[in-house]
Design a protein around this motif. Sequence first.
Motif, PDB file in Angstrom:
ATOM      1  N   ILE A  67      -1.223 -11.926 -11.533  1.00 12.48           N
ATOM      2  CA  ILE A  67      -1.439 -10.738 -10.697  1.00 12.48           C
ATOM      3  C   ILE A  67      -0.120 -10.449  -9.988  1.00 12.48           C
ATOM      4  CG2 ILE A  67      -2.751  -9.758  -8.774  1.00 12.48           C
ATOM      5  CD1 ILE A  67      -5.027 -11.741  -9.501  1.00 12.48           C
ATOM      6  N   GLU A  68       0.374  -9.236 -10.156  1.00  7.72           N
ATOM      7  CA  GLU A  68       1.660  -8.871  -9.566  1.00  7.72           C
ATOM      8  C   GLU A  68       1.565  -8.676  -8.057  1.00  7.72           C
ATOM      9  OE1 GLU A  68       3.064  -5.577 -12.204  1.00  7.72           O
ATOM     10  OE2 GLU A  68       1.659  -6.629 -13.511  1.00  7.72           O
ATOM     11  N   ASP A  69       0.435  -8.161  -7.584  1.00  8.96           N
ATOM     12  CA  ASP A  69       0.261  -7.943  -6.153  1.00  8.96           C
ATOM     13  C   ASP A  69      -1.196  -7.606  -5.858  1.00  8.96           C
ATOM     14  OD1 ASP A  69       1.083  -7.807  -3.494  1.00  8.96           O
ATOM     15  OD2 ASP A  69       1.910  -5.790  -3.648  1.00  8.96           O
ATOM     16  N   ILE A  70      -1.632  -7.967  -4.665  1.00  2.00           N
ATOM     17  CA  ILE A  70      -2.944  -7.573  -4.148  1.00  2.00           C
ATOM     18  C   ILE A  70      -2.669  -6.961  -2.787  1.00  2.00           C
ATOM     19  CG2 ILE A  70      -5.232  -8.337  -3.405  1.00  2.00           C
ATOM     20  CD1 ILE A  70      -4.860 -10.768  -5.319  1.00  2.00           C
ATOM     21  N   THR A  71      -3.148  -5.729  -2.572  1.00  2.00           N
ATOM     22  CA  THR A  71      -2.898  -5.064  -1.302  1.00  2.00           C
ATOM     23  C   THR A  71      -4.187  -4.516  -0.706  1.00  2.00           C
ATOM     24  OG1 THR A  71      -2.406  -2.958  -2.395  1.00  2.00           O
ATOM     25  CG2 THR A  71      -0.537  -4.394  -1.918  1.00  2.00           C
ATOM     26  N   ALA A  72      -4.218  -4.514   0.617  1.00  2.00           N
ATOM     27  CA  ALA A  72      -5.305  -3.892   1.380  1.00  2.00           C
ATOM     28  C   ALA A  72      -4.715  -3.527   2.731  1.00  2.00           C
ATOM     29  CB  ALA A  72      -6.481  -4.838   1.546  1.00  2.00           C
ATOM     30  N   SER A  99      -0.090  -9.549  -1.104  1.00  2.00           N
ATOM     31  CA  SER A  99      -0.063 -10.957  -1.520  1.00  2.00           C
ATOM     32  C   SER A  99       1.249 -11.352  -2.179  1.00  2.00           C
ATOM     33  CB  SER A  99      -1.193 -11.238  -2.515  1.00  2.00           C
ATOM     34  OG  SER A  99      -0.952 -10.568  -3.749  1.00  2.00           O
ATOM     35  N   GLY A 100       1.916 -10.398  -2.837  1.00  2.00           N
ATOM     36  CA  GLY A 100       3.027 -10.755  -3.703  1.00  2.00           C
ATOM     37  C   GLY A 100       2.466 -11.358  -4.986  1.00  2.00           C
ATOM     38  N   THR A 101       3.336 -11.880  -5.829  1.00  2.00           N
ATOM     39  CA  THR A 101       2.925 -12.428  -7.123  1.00  2.00           C
ATOM     40  C   THR A 101       1.990 -13.610  -6.933  1.00  2.00           C
ATOM     41  OG1 THR A 101       5.031 -11.738  -8.074  1.00  2.00           O
ATOM     42  CG2 THR A 101       3.770 -13.392  -9.293  1.00  2.00           C
ATOM     43  N   THR A 102       0.887 -13.591  -7.687  1.00  2.00           N
ATOM     44  CA  THR A 102      -0.113 -14.653  -7.588  1.00  2.00           C
ATOM     45  C   THR A 102      -0.858 -14.731  -8.925  1.00  2.00           C
ATOM     46  OG1 THR A 102      -1.931 -15.499  -6.210  1.00  2.00           O
ATOM     47  CG2 THR A 102      -1.855 -13.115  -6.534  1.00  2.00           C
ATOM     48  N   ASN A 103      -1.988 -15.400  -8.926  1.00  2.00           N
ATOM     49  CA  ASN A 103      -2.800 -15.469 -10.135  1.00  2.00           C
ATOM     50  C   ASN A 103      -4.268 -15.467  -9.745  1.00  2.00           C
ATOM     51  OD1 ASN A 103      -3.898 -18.243  -9.825  1.00  2.00           O
ATOM     52  ND2 ASN A 103      -1.772 -18.849 -10.051  1.00  2.00           N
ATOM     53  N   GLY A 104      -5.119 -15.269 -10.726  1.00  2.00           N
ATOM     54  CA  GLY A 104      -6.545 -15.264 -10.467  1.00  2.00           C
ATOM     55  C   GLY A 104      -7.322 -15.358 -11.757  1.00  2.00           C
ATOM     56  N   ILE A 105      -8.613 -15.542 -11.604  1.00  2.00           N
ATOM     57  CA  ILE A 105      -9.486 -15.550 -12.774  1.00  2.00           C
ATOM     58  C   ILE A 105     -10.501 -14.417 -12.646  1.00  2.00           C
ATOM     59  CG2 ILE A 105      -9.200 -18.020 -13.216  1.00  2.00           C
ATOM     60  CD1 ILE A 105     -11.999 -18.471 -12.039  1.00  2.00           C
ATOM     61  N   THR A 135     -12.815 -13.975  -4.043  1.00  2.00           N
ATOM     62  CA  THR A 135     -12.325 -15.061  -3.206  1.00  2.00           C
ATOM     63  C   THR A 135     -10.809 -15.152  -3.332  1.00  2.00           C
ATOM     64  OG1 THR A 135     -12.400 -16.880  -4.821  1.00  2.00           O
ATOM     65  CG2 THR A 135     -14.462 -16.345  -3.677  1.00  2.00           C
ATOM     66  N   GLY A 136     -10.208 -15.715  -2.297  1.00  2.00           N
ATOM     67  CA  GLY A 136      -8.767 -15.893  -2.280  1.00  2.00           C
ATOM     68  C   GLY A 136      -8.406 -16.972  -1.287  1.00  2.00           C
ATOM     69  N   PRO A 137      -7.121 -17.267  -1.165  1.00  2.00           N
ATOM     70  CA  PRO A 137      -6.697 -18.284  -0.198  1.00  2.00           C
ATOM     71  C   PRO A 137      -7.220 -17.930   1.205  1.00  2.00           C
ATOM     72  CG  PRO A 137      -4.863 -17.610  -1.588  1.00  2.00           C
ATOM     73  CD  PRO A 137      -5.989 -16.663  -1.870  1.00  2.00           C
ATOM     74  N   GLU A 154      -6.470  -3.206  -3.710  1.00  2.00           N
ATOM     75  CA  GLU A 154      -5.809  -2.874  -4.969  1.00  2.00           C
ATOM     76  C   GLU A 154      -5.186  -4.109  -5.597  1.00  2.00           C
ATOM     77  OE1 GLU A 154      -3.057   0.297  -4.144  1.00  2.00           O
ATOM     78  OE2 GLU A 154      -4.674   1.737  -3.844  1.00  2.00           O
ATOM     79  N   PHE A 155      -5.435  -4.267  -6.879  1.00  2.00           N
ATOM     80  CA  PHE A 155      -4.889  -5.369  -7.665  1.00  2.00           C
ATOM     81  C   PHE A 155      -3.913  -4.777  -8.673  1.00  2.00           C
ATOM     82  CE2 PHE A 155      -9.012  -6.643  -6.190  1.00  2.00           C
ATOM     83  CZ  PHE A 155      -8.891  -7.990  -5.899  1.00  2.00           C
ATOM     84  N   LYS A 156      -2.654  -5.179  -8.601  1.00  2.00           N
ATOM     85  CA  LYS A 156      -1.686  -4.732  -9.604  1.00  2.00           C
ATOM     86  C   LYS A 156      -1.613  -5.823 -10.669  1.00  2.00           C
ATOM     87  CE  LYS A 156       2.828  -2.755 -10.423  1.00  2.00           C
ATOM     88  NZ  LYS A 156       4.161  -2.476  -9.884  1.00  2.00           N
TER      89      LYS A 156
END
Length: 146
Positions: free
Chosen positions: A19-24, A29-35, A44-46, A81-83
């Motif tokens: 995941i390139e970014d998660i914004t609200a 978030s910056g670069t991260t990962n998810g399933i 869910t998230g950190p 938003e999830f990029k």
Amino acid sequence: KGDITWIPLSEPKYWQIDIEDITAGSYSSGTTNGIVDSGTSLITGPSTSIIKIALSVGAMPNIMGQYTIDCAKVPNLPDLEFKINGQVWKVPGKDLVIESAGTCLFAMMGMDIPTGPQWILGDVFMRKFYTIFDYENQKVGLAEPN
């Protein structure tokens, strides 16, 4: 709309994607990962990230580790938003709340998985997009319904 965007898996074991970014609102978030996981009801998230997002929209923690929000605030919630793979996948703020018996539950929860994915894009995310799990080619497809 309607076109399938294919996202390669970064870890096939759990349908994990980059995941390139998660914004609200002002959160990023910056670069991260998810399933992508149909077995998880919420997003869910950190814990530290979820606390920032929840408090920024006025959601308050409860003893179950979840957050409630004044139902009157729902129309003004920012989109989440999830990029992913160069495309933005938007979950409208109003869809980040589950209302039951006059209580509004903020549909995000902190979950810290030391060796696993940072984020879980559960049913709250998946019900907004047509989702295809391509096991043979190790990718996930997402599309906005027409």
